[in-house]
Design a protein around this motif. Structure first.
Motif, mmCIF file in Angstrom:
data_model
loop_
_atom_site.group_PDB
_atom_site.id
_atom_site.type_symbol
_atom_site.label_atom_id
_atom_site.label_comp_id
_atom_site.label_asym_id
_atom_site.label_seq_id
_atom_site.Cartn_x
_atom_site.Cartn_y
_atom_site.Cartn_z
ATOM 1 N N PHE A 1 6.572 6.222 5.177
ATOM 2 C CA PHE A 1 7.455 6.390 6.262
ATOM 3 C C PHE A 1 8.970 6.813 5.914
ATOM 4 N N ASN A 2 9.412 6.113 4.902
ATOM 5 C CA ASN A 2 10.862 6.593 4.347
ATOM 6 C C ASN A 2 10.887 7.963 4.172
ATOM 7 N N CYS A 3 9.725 8.701 3.405
ATOM 8 C CA CYS A 3 9.781 9.972 2.954
ATOM 9 C C CYS A 3 9.765 11.011 4.012
ATOM 10 N N LEU A 4 9.029 10.378 5.146
ATOM 11 C CA LEU A 4 9.147 11.356 6.311
ATOM 12 C C LEU A 4 10.400 11.385 7.207
ATOM 13 N N THR A 5 11.270 10.311 7.033
ATOM 14 C CA THR A 5 12.396 10.403 7.755
ATOM 15 C C THR A 5 13.470 10.504 6.814
ATOM 16 N N GLY A 6 13.372 10.986 5.892
ATOM 17 C CA GLY A 6 14.778 11.427 5.023
ATOM 18 C C GLY A 6 15.466 10.331 4.356
ATOM 19 N N LEU A 7 14.842 9.089 4.176
ATOM 20 C CA LEU A 7 15.701 8.000 3.542
ATOM 21 C C LEU A 7 15.153 8.082 1.828
ATOM 22 N N TYR A 8 13.934 8.760 1.769
ATOM 23 C CA TYR A 8 13.578 9.124 0.414
ATOM 24 C C TYR A 8 13.398 10.595 0.414
ATOM 25 N N ILE A 9 13.680 11.283 -0.676
ATOM 26 C CA ILE A 9 13.251 12.726 -0.913
ATOM 27 C C ILE A 9 11.882 12.591 -1.553
ATOM 28 N N PRO A 10 10.814 13.117 -1.158
ATOM 29 C CA PRO A 10 9.591 13.090 -1.908
ATOM 30 C C PRO A 10 9.803 13.909 -3.153
ATOM 31 N N ALA B 1 0.770 -1.126 -0.102
ATOM 32 C CA ALA B 1 -0.010 0.136 0.110
ATOM 33 C C ALA B 1 0.810 1.228 0.094
ATOM 34 N N GLY B 2 2.129 1.183 0.238
ATOM 35 C CA GLY B 2 2.835 2.207 0.372
ATOM 36 C C GLY B 2 3.466 2.720 1.724
ATOM 37 N N GLU C 1 7.239 15.007 -4.701
ATOM 38 C CA GLU C 1 6.389 16.417 -4.567
ATOM 39 C C GLU C 1 6.070 16.273 -2.905
ATOM 40 N N GLY C 2 5.393 17.445 -2.598
ATOM 41 C CA GLY C 2 5.012 17.650 -1.174
ATOM 42 C C GLY C 2 5.966 17.935 -0.154
ATOM 43 N N ARG C 3 5.632 18.175 0.885
ATOM 44 C CA ARG C 3 6.597 18.797 2.098
ATOM 45 C C ARG C 3 6.168 18.228 3.451
ATOM 46 N N VAL C 4 7.159 17.844 4.252
ATOM 47 C CA VAL C 4 7.123 17.385 5.369
ATOM 48 C C VAL C 4 7.643 18.305 6.520
ATOM 49 N N THR C 5 6.961 18.609 7.630
ATOM 50 C CA THR C 5 7.523 19.635 8.507
ATOM 51 C C THR C 5 7.463 19.111 9.866
ATOM 52 N N TYR C 6 8.358 19.272 10.863
ATOM 53 C CA TYR C 6 8.348 18.921 12.123
ATOM 54 C C TYR C 6 8.235 20.074 12.993
ATOM 55 N N LYS C 7 7.004 20.395 13.703
ATOM 56 C CA LYS C 7 6.669 21.504 14.647
ATOM 57 C C LYS C 7 7.098 22.916 13.990
ATOM 58 N N GLY C 8 6.819 22.826 12.538
ATOM 59 C CA GLY C 8 6.602 24.068 11.813
ATOM 60 C C GLY C 8 7.814 24.069 10.964
ATOM 61 N N THR C 9 8.760 23.324 11.085
ATOM 62 C CA THR C 9 10.066 23.442 10.258
ATOM 63 C C THR C 9 10.484 22.444 9.469
ATOM 64 N N VAL C 10 10.605 22.765 8.104
ATOM 65 C CA VAL C 10 10.605 21.661 6.933
ATOM 66 C C VAL C 10 11.649 20.747 7.317
ATOM 67 N N LEU C 11 11.590 19.420 7.378
ATOM 68 C CA LEU C 11 12.610 18.511 7.606
ATOM 69 C C LEU C 11 13.597 18.290 6.607
ATOM 70 N N PRO C 12 14.978 18.284 7.026
ATOM 71 C CA PRO C 12 15.917 18.204 5.741
ATOM 72 C C PRO C 12 15.897 16.830 5.295
ATOM 73 N N PRO C 13 16.441 16.649 4.132
ATOM 74 C CA PRO C 13 16.176 15.218 3.237
ATOM 75 C C PRO C 13 17.450 14.352 3.755
ATOM 76 N N LYS C 14 17.771 14.238 5.011
ATOM 77 C CA LYS C 14 19.035 13.360 5.553
ATOM 78 C C LYS C 14 18.493 12.725 6.947
ATOM 79 N N PRO C 15 18.500 11.404 6.745
ATOM 80 C CA PRO C 15 18.040 10.636 8.138
ATOM 81 C C PRO C 15 18.545 11.139 9.381
ATOM 82 N N HIS C 16 19.898 11.508 9.415
ATOM 83 C CA HIS C 16 20.644 11.882 10.838
ATOM 84 C C HIS C 16 20.140 13.113 11.118
ATOM 85 N N LEU C 17 19.927 14.094 10.049
ATOM 86 C CA LEU C 17 19.415 15.683 10.313
ATOM 87 C C LEU C 17 18.022 15.497 10.994
ATOM 88 N N VAL C 18 17.330 14.395 10.440
ATOM 89 C CA VAL C 18 15.796 14.121 10.698
ATOM 90 C C VAL C 18 15.632 13.878 12.078
#
Length: 307
Positions: free
Chosen positions: A55-64, A49-50, A66-83
């Motif tokens: 999940f991988n898009c949310l945590t930086g394993l994949y770069i979406p 189902a995807g 399209e779209g955007r993922v924010t944590y407490k109003g800040t866009v998450l960087p596309p790197k797992p360790h930075l997420v």
């Protein structure tokens, strides 16, 4: 069903229009999802189902795509360790522990994003390094006590029973002091007693002020656990609402039974998307696992969903 414990809800995670394409194939299509403080939110759906791709898009394993993922109003960087550093931690479908390290050492690995001592401090082992090391050990032991593993701090991770290995992976994720914890099938392969223990642990995590987003195939577990549930079918969000609403939705029942519904993709398209996801997962970079851990799989567990 559990109820939220906070009166003022803050949006912790906000995923808007998340789409993930592999070449010309779309694995996740325009998915919107929020998780608020004090909430446990479930993500369900049949195999393929995807869910894990999302999940991988949310945590930086994949770069979406399209779209955007924010944590407490800040866009998450596309790197797992930075997420992870931002405040989002996760566990994986297949357990990823350092099997030849002790239980305590595994949790200490999870503290690396919260320690500020640099290379020279570590080499010289000065007062600052020793103080930070002592604080990390203290926090790690607190988490082992919290998860019921303190008595096994000196045991090798590979020698733990399966259910305790799952707990250890959660303890290591909590070591980064997250505000949001993502759990990918935390009860996969567990017996009923282990599943009940996992449910109690997740409630306790929520009660500590950590929001939780969980993927799970055990419907009884997910509907008892969650405040809200979203169902993905072939990469699209089919329905979202309370457990009562979702489990009573005829489209959800049809999706799990394999009954076609209006707009459902054909088997050929489904197979193409699954193959593309598998290829992307196989070619993922070395830093794809934030913890760098080894994978430990229980042979009696369910088959791994294509991420």
């Amino acid at each position: 069903m559990t109820t939220t414990t906070t009166t003022t809800a803050e949006t912790v995670l906000d995923a808007g229009g998340v789409t993930m394409r592999f070449g010309g194939l779309t694995a996740v299509r325009s998915v919107d999802l929020t998780v608020n403080s004090g909430e446990i939110v479930g993500l369900i759906g049949p195999n393929g189902a995807g869910k894990t791709t999302f999940f991988n898009c949310l945590t930086g394993l994949y770069i979406p795509t399209e779209g955007r993922v924010t944590y407490k109003g800040t866009v998450l960087p596309p790197k797992p360790h930075l997420v992870t550093q931002a405040g989002v931690a996760r566990t994986f479908q297949n357990i990823r522990l350092f099997s030849n390290m002790t239980v305590l050492e595994n949790v200490l690995v999870g503290r690396h994003t919260r320690t500020k001592e640099g290379l020279w401090s570590a080499l010289l082992r000065g007062p600052g390094f020793k103080r930070a090391e002592a604080e990390s050990r203290e926090r790690a032991m607190e988490l082992l006590s919290f998860t019921g593993l303190a008595a096994k701090a000196d045991h090798l991770a590979r020698n733990l029973p399966y259910g305790e290995q799952r707990k250890l992976e959660i303890a290591r994720a909590l070591a980064s002091d997250p505000g949001l914890l993502l759990l990918d099938e935390p009860t996969a392969g567990m017996n009923p007693q282990e599943t009940r223990a996992a449910e109690d642990l997740i409630f306790a995590i929520r009660d500590q002020g950590i929001a939780v987003l969980v993927i799970e195939h055990d419907m009884r577990f997910i509907f008892n656990l969650c405040d809200r549930v979203a169902c993905l079918v072939q990469g699209e969000k089919l329905v979202e609402g309370s457990p009562e609403v979702v489990q009573g939705d005829e489209r959800v029942v049809a999706a799990y039974l394999g009954t076609p519904f209006e707009g459902a993709p054909g088997a050929e398209e489904v197979a193409e998307v699954e193959a593309a996801e598998a290829e992307a997962s196989a070619s993922a970079p070395a830093d794809a696992a934030p913890d760098g851990g080894e994978s430990t799989t229980r042979t009696t567990g369910p088959e791994k969903e294509t991420p």
